[in-house]
Design an enzyme around this catalytic site. Sequence first.
Site, short mmCIF file in Angstrom:
data_model
loop_
_atom_site.label_atom_id
_atom_site.label_comp_id
_atom_site.label_asym_id
_atom_site.label_seq_id
_atom_site.Cartn_x
_atom_site.Cartn_y
_atom_site.Cartn_z
N ASP A 155 -39.91 -45.08 71.24
CA ASP A 155 -39.28 -45.90 72.26
C ASP A 155 -38.05 -45.14 72.76
O ASP A 155 -37.55 -44.22 72.11
CB ASP A 155 -38.87 -47.24 71.64
N ASP A 189 -34.93 -46.67 75.24
CA ASP A 189 -33.67 -47.43 75.24
C ASP A 189 -33.45 -48.10 73.90
O ASP A 189 -34.30 -48.86 73.41
CB ASP A 189 -33.69 -48.49 76.35
N ASP A 233 -37.24 -50.31 68.24
CA ASP A 233 -36.24 -51.29 67.81
C ASP A 233 -36.55 -52.71 68.26
O ASP A 233 -35.84 -53.63 67.86
CB ASP A 233 -34.85 -50.89 68.35
#
Length: 281
Positions: A17, A19, A225
């Site tokens: 991922d 951001d 996240d």
Amino acid sequence: MATAGNPGGPLGLVFTDLDGTLLDHHTYDADAAAPALAALRAAGIPVVPCSSKTRTEILALMEYLDLWGPFIPENGGAVLLRGGGAWEELFPGRWADRPAAVLGTPYPALCTALAGLRGHLGAALVGFGDATDAEVAGWTGLPLAAAARARRRDFDEPFRWSPEPAPAEVAAARAWLGARGLQLTRGGRFWHVLGTNDKGRAARWLLRAVATRWGAEPPSLALGDSENDLPLLAAAREGVLVARPGGGHLAAASAEVARADGVGSVGWCGAVLAWLGRLGV
């Protein structure tokens, strides 16, 4: 570099991922990840960005970070290639003038679905397609040109949902979209409407393609996240959650998912270096 049973193929793959994971949630820089990025580059292990970001956003980032190879935009809407060589043989066709495997639902259908969901729920749902470049820049903190790239979408519609919905509202939205063959997921900043694709499905496609081309599936690590990263973490041989801004990890993740110490790119760097150590790199 290649594994002994995988001549010519990659020693490993790192799916990530962007951001809040490889990139700092607030500044969008990857400075803290630099040691691990350098080690991966030296080992010839591709970093595969796997994000809700668009194709043009990811390509700009890959150029800035000197990343090459496959990438996965818009929550698994497609698997595309930056670069060439033997990697081109993995892909069944072309899309946007690149070797590609397209997995997602076309963007106009998602915008139509979001409008229908808005009416069904009577809720304030504002998608990127409803907003201006300046509004998206204000929501994200991106420069105006970057916000414009974020709005050029193909397979995923991010949206704001205000006020924060109750669990029953989320369940109702999932049911309404599911009846139309669509999904609802959540990233680090926005809710998203998308088709049957997800990051995990795209990663599995790439891992199968690599195994078919080079005879073996390489070791794989995935890092994220947020909720929309969970299918990705499950698809790789090893999956790791990094800590979120303010500390702590995604509460919805199962106890079996590994947790990295450190927020965002700090945790990312430590987890990748530890993985490389286990590979003996």
